[in-house]
Design a protein around this motif. Sequence first.
Motif, short mmCIF file in Angstrom:
data_model
loop_
_atom_site.label_atom_id
_atom_site.label_comp_id
_atom_site.label_asym_id
_atom_site.label_seq_id
_atom_site.Cartn_x
_atom_site.Cartn_y
_atom_site.Cartn_z
N PHE A 56 43.05 24.90 35.59
CA PHE A 56 44.06 25.94 35.45
C PHE A 56 43.40 27.31 35.42
N SER A 57 44.21 28.32 35.61
CA SER A 57 43.80 29.71 35.42
C SER A 57 44.87 30.35 34.54
N THR A 58 44.97 31.66 34.54
CA THR A 58 45.91 32.30 33.63
C THR A 58 47.36 32.19 34.08
N ARG A 59 47.60 31.90 35.39
CA ARG A 59 48.98 31.88 35.90
C ARG A 59 49.35 30.58 36.61
N TRP A 60 48.40 29.73 36.85
CA TRP A 60 48.72 28.51 37.61
C TRP A 60 47.87 27.34 37.14
N THR A 61 48.32 26.15 37.52
CA THR A 61 47.65 24.92 37.11
C THR A 61 47.57 23.95 38.27
N ASP A 62 46.62 23.04 38.18
CA ASP A 62 46.49 21.93 39.12
C ASP A 62 46.86 20.67 38.36
N TRP A 102 50.83 24.33 40.62
CA TRP A 102 52.02 24.85 39.95
C TRP A 102 51.78 26.29 39.51
N ILE A 103 52.76 27.16 39.74
CA ILE A 103 52.68 28.56 39.33
C ILE A 103 53.72 28.82 38.25
N ASN A 104 53.28 29.40 37.15
CA ASN A 104 54.19 29.76 36.06
C ASN A 104 54.99 31.00 36.48
N MET A 105 56.30 30.99 36.19
CA MET A 105 57.19 32.06 36.65
C MET A 105 58.02 32.60 35.49
N THR A 106 58.45 33.84 35.67
CA THR A 106 59.45 34.40 34.77
C THR A 106 60.83 33.92 35.20
N GLU A 107 61.82 34.16 34.36
CA GLU A 107 63.19 33.76 34.71
C GLU A 107 63.69 34.50 35.94
N MET A 152 59.16 35.94 39.04
CA MET A 152 57.87 36.57 39.25
C MET A 152 56.77 35.75 38.57
N PRO A 153 55.58 35.65 39.20
CA PRO A 153 54.47 34.94 38.55
C PRO A 153 54.18 35.52 37.18
N ALA A 154 53.90 34.66 36.21
CA ALA A 154 53.72 35.10 34.83
C ALA A 154 52.49 34.44 34.23
N ARG A 155 51.93 35.12 33.24
CA ARG A 155 50.80 34.56 32.51
C ARG A 155 51.27 33.35 31.70
#
Length: 264
Positions: free
Chosen positions: A85-91, A121-126, A129-132
Amino acid sequence: MTVRRTGAPFYAADYRVRTGDIDQEMRVRLDGLARYLQDVANDNIAVTDFADTDPFWIIRRTVIDVFEPLTWPSDFRVERWCGAFSTRWTDMRVTIRGTAQTNRFNPEPRPGGHVETNAFWINMTESGMPARISDTAMRTLTEMTDEHRLRWKAMNPGEAPPASDVDLPDREHVLRVTDFDPFRHLNNAAYFAAVEDELVDHLDLLDGPHRAVIEYLRPVTPGVPITVRRQRLDDCLLLWLLIPGDDDALVTAASVSVAVIPRD
């Protein structure tokens, strides 16, 4: 595929193959596997500490390695964990192992089935937008992996070649209302339904271990026509799902490859 770290926590659950996910040979189709991955992800997130802080995710890529196909009737067990993972996405990795059964429709004994998958997978806001990733989610992910610098690198050719450069003619793929989720996103399984339509003419790719990779480049919204461009290169089938761009020129919404995995 990355092997899960010894002693690392993971999510596990048991499911059952349903007849709506199989082809005429009793094989679980790629779109069926995509549905299973979606269900497992939803079930996994629902029991995490970050179900409320990080509820919105989109998938940038899905890789499905079919070493032995799942078939019907079967039960299967899944194990899901974070490979990096990184700050905004995961494997996110999922192992699927089946336990084949028999019935009057499929009476012969057969292998149980083994599929390995990973998804970006990319974490998103509602608002989309990509989010931390939250600190709560970070703590959970950190327990699973030591890989904390995940970067994106494409696996498929992103842009489609001109139609004049491929041997197969373009074809239309008709989407249905049921292919879209409540957020007007095309369901991940619906992309693989288009792939299965094409694989009918390339069944040799499914005779042994094979890898399917799909990368999502642009959103597909209800009412948008889909054009499928395809190219067969030896033991690999390439597909581009095309949609009209701003000037009505076709642009790539998703790129797909289905290729034979060489046997050891």
